[in-house]
Design a protein around this motif. Structure first.
Motif, short mmCIF file in Angstrom:
data_model
loop_
_atom_site.label_atom_id
_atom_site.label_comp_id
_atom_site.label_asym_id
_atom_site.label_seq_id
_atom_site.Cartn_x
_atom_site.Cartn_y
_atom_site.Cartn_z
N ASN A 169 -4.03 7.10 -4.74
CA ASN A 169 -3.98 7.45 -3.31
C ASN A 169 -4.04 8.93 -3.07
N ALA A 170 -4.73 9.33 -2.02
CA ALA A 170 -4.73 10.72 -1.60
C ALA A 170 -4.45 10.76 -0.10
N GLY A 230 -6.76 9.99 4.68
CA GLY A 230 -6.59 9.77 3.24
C GLY A 230 -7.41 8.62 2.72
N GLU A 250 0.87 -1.17 0.00
CA GLU A 250 0.00 0.00 0.00
C GLU A 250 0.91 1.22 0.00
P1 HAM Z 1 -7.16 -0.82 1.33
O1 HAM Z 1 -8.58 -0.88 1.74
O2 HAM Z 1 -6.28 -1.93 1.74
O3 HAM Z 1 -6.59 0.55 1.88
O4 HAM Z 1 -7.05 -0.68 -0.24
C1 HAM Z 1 -7.77 0.33 -0.92
C2 HAM Z 1 -8.41 -0.21 -2.16
O5 HAM Z 1 -7.45 -0.88 -2.97
C3 HAM Z 1 -9.46 -1.29 -1.90
O6 HAM Z 1 -10.71 -0.70 -1.60
C4 HAM Z 1 -9.51 -2.00 -3.25
O7 HAM Z 1 -10.33 -1.32 -4.16
C5 HAM Z 1 -8.07 -1.92 -3.70
N1 HAM Z 1 -7.39 -3.20 -3.47
C6 HAM Z 1 -6.87 -3.66 -2.32
N2 HAM Z 1 -6.35 -4.89 -2.49
C7 HAM Z 1 -6.52 -5.22 -3.79
C8 HAM Z 1 -6.18 -6.36 -4.60
N3 HAM Z 1 -5.52 -7.41 -4.12
N4 HAM Z 1 -6.54 -6.33 -5.91
C9 HAM Z 1 -7.21 -5.29 -6.44
N5 HAM Z 1 -7.53 -4.19 -5.73
C10 HAM Z 1 -7.20 -4.14 -4.42
C11 HAM Z 1 -5.31 0.98 1.73
O8 HAM Z 1 -4.51 0.46 1.01
C12 HAM Z 1 -5.02 2.26 2.46
N6 HAM Z 1 -3.61 2.59 2.24
C13 HAM Z 1 -5.94 3.38 2.02
C14 HAM Z 1 -5.66 4.67 2.70
C15 HAM Z 1 -5.02 5.73 2.20
N7 HAM Z 1 -6.01 4.97 3.95
C16 HAM Z 1 -5.58 6.18 4.23
N8 HAM Z 1 -4.96 6.66 3.19
#
Ligand code: HAM
Length: 419
Positions: free
Chosen positions: A127-128, A301, A80
């Motif tokens: 990402n934001a 974010g 991430e």
């Molecule tokens: P996350 O919920 O793990 O959050 O991932 C965000 C989005 O990435 C998910 O809602 C999904 O749409 C996409 N995603 C995650 N895993 C996969 C995968 N294996 N294949 C396809 N799409 C995927 C984060 O990553 C946090 N860093 C969000 C964040 C930013 N929070 C604060 N700032």
């Protein structure tokens, strides 16, 4: 023949145009909302992710691509981007002067999950991240931004799910209550949930195993445990969403898969994707920077799952790749030399022009022009070389005109609207 790795895929030419269009829409959105781009490495020290995402999360426990490099240092392909953005913000002291910063980044992430539709091992995120403001109004603006992105892309059928995860003051009591509740229903829980109920009981709330879902139906709700500050924060968040006209539902099961969250969390879900229904997710992580040894600066974010967004957008629109604006069927060496000169000059002017570089006959070349859906065609052979004139044919209108060599580029430019 060597094939790509499971869960890793190619985005082929027909689809890459859609990716590009979506990325352009996202970039325009970030410009409108005052975000600046940050570009980050894909490889980071493993400790960065272990300490920010949390040792007992699925991501850190079993999904990271971690390996020792040639010197034996543990490195990880980023699962991430948030941890990396925080690291960069701290490392380059982007808080000096004014800590308030709005940053975005777009790129690939890596998680070794079980591949299925909408879930890949290399996937992409938009990402934001906003640093330096603890106001719930920023959280509301982020959700508003997401709904703006979806509406600009013509995506309907999404819903915003929101929750609050409290803070270090009020969450321990909630966790204790959850652990106690899990103890009561332990017999119905899966092995993972039983193992996690003491150290990370929040994860029990979003376990997908049907028996766990059922067992957790009457589990305690974080909102009833919020301290006065967190309660006021959450109320202002929801009030701002309502005032902005963003439809939202409170979802007590929304606990997110990463441990750094505090207070506001949100997810955009869609019915168009089946099981992998979260197309974006995010929330506040006020304590992360301090926990990583940096200054105590609040942050919030989101990340949009690019691959999933493409799937949703694809459902709503079908735009075939446009063909070249002009195709030159050149017959013979001398004609090809002339055609090359013309197409290069036209390409330079921003006109998409193609020719045939092989030795095919006129019929085959015209067939190809047809297949490419060329808007105009030019035939260039010995007769044309002798008269220094060509016929420019408008394929759709089935009209043609004779153009002298000296006027070919100018005439095509005028016809395709680029004089
Ligand atoms: P996350 O919920 O793990 O959050 O991932 C965000 C989005 O990435 C998910 O809602 C999904 O749409 C996409 N995603 C995650 N895993 C996969 C995968 N294996 N294949 C396809 N799409 C995927 C984060 O990553 C946090 N860093 C969000 C964040 C930013 N929070 C604060 N700032």
């Amino acid at each position: 023949m060597i094939q790509s790795i499971r869960g890793f895929r190619d985005i082929l030419p027909g689809e890459s145009r859609l990716w590009h269009g979506i990325e352009e829409t996202a970039r325009a959105l970030f410009a409108d909302f005052g975000f600046q781009e940050i570009r980050l490495p894909i490889l980071e020290k493993t400790a960065l992710f272990a300490r920010s995402i949390g040792e007992t999360t699925d991501i850190v426990e079993k999904e990271m691509y971690t390996f020792a490099d040639r010197k034996g240092d543990l490195v990880t392909l980023r699962p991430e981007a948030t941890a990396s953005v925080v690291r960069a913000y701290m490392q380059h002291k982007l808080y000096a002067g004014d800590p308030f910063r709005k940053l975005f980044t777009i790129g690939p992430m890596f998680r070794r999950e079980r591949p299925q539709k909408g879930r890949y091992r290399q996937f992409y995120q938009i990402n934001a991240e906003v640093f330096g403001a603890d106001s719930p109004l920023i959280d509301a603006q982020l959700v508003f931004m997401l709904t703006t992105l979806f509406s600009r892309l013509g995506v309907s059928n999404t819903s915003a799910h929101i929750n609050s995860l409290g803070c270090p003051v009020c969450r321990p009591a909630f966790k204790a209550a959850l652990t106690a509740y899990a103890g009561d229903v332990e017999a119905c829980l899966c092995a993972d949930c039983r193992r996690r109920k003491a150290e990370n009981p929040l994860r029990l709330l979003d376990c997908k195993v049907p028996s766990c879902r059922k067992a957790m139906e009457k589990a305690p709700d974080m909102v009833t445990y919020l301290c006065p500050d967190c309660r006021a924060h959450f109320q202002r968040f929801t009030a701002a969403l309502t005032a902005l006209g963003v439809p939202h539902v409170r979802d007590p099961r929304l606990v997110r898969g990463l441990d750094y969250y505090t207070r506001s969390t949100f997810e955009i879900q869609t019915r168009a994707l089946g099981a992998q229904n979260a197309v974006a997710g995010g929330g506040r992580y006020d304590g992360l920077m301090k926990a990583l040894g940096g200054p105590d600066i609040p942050a919030t974010g989101f990340a949009v799952g690019f691959d999933r967004l493409v799937e949703v957008v694809k459902k709503d629109m079908k735009t075939p790749d446009p063909g070249p604006e002009v195709f030159i069927a050149a017959l013979g060496r001398e004609s090809q030399d002339k055609a090359l000169e013309w197409i290069c000059r036209m390409n330079e002017m921003g006109i998409s022009a193609e020719m045939d570089f092989g030795h095919r006959g006129l019929k085959a070349q015209m067939k190809r022009a047809d297949r490419l859906k060329a808007r105009y065609t030019i035939i260039l052979g010995d007769a044309e070389l002798a008269s220094e004139k060509v016929v420019l044919r408008d394929m759709a209108a089935a009209e043609q005109e004779t153009v002298p060599f000296s006027m070919v580029i100018q005439t095509v430019a005028e016809r395709v609207g680029r004089p």
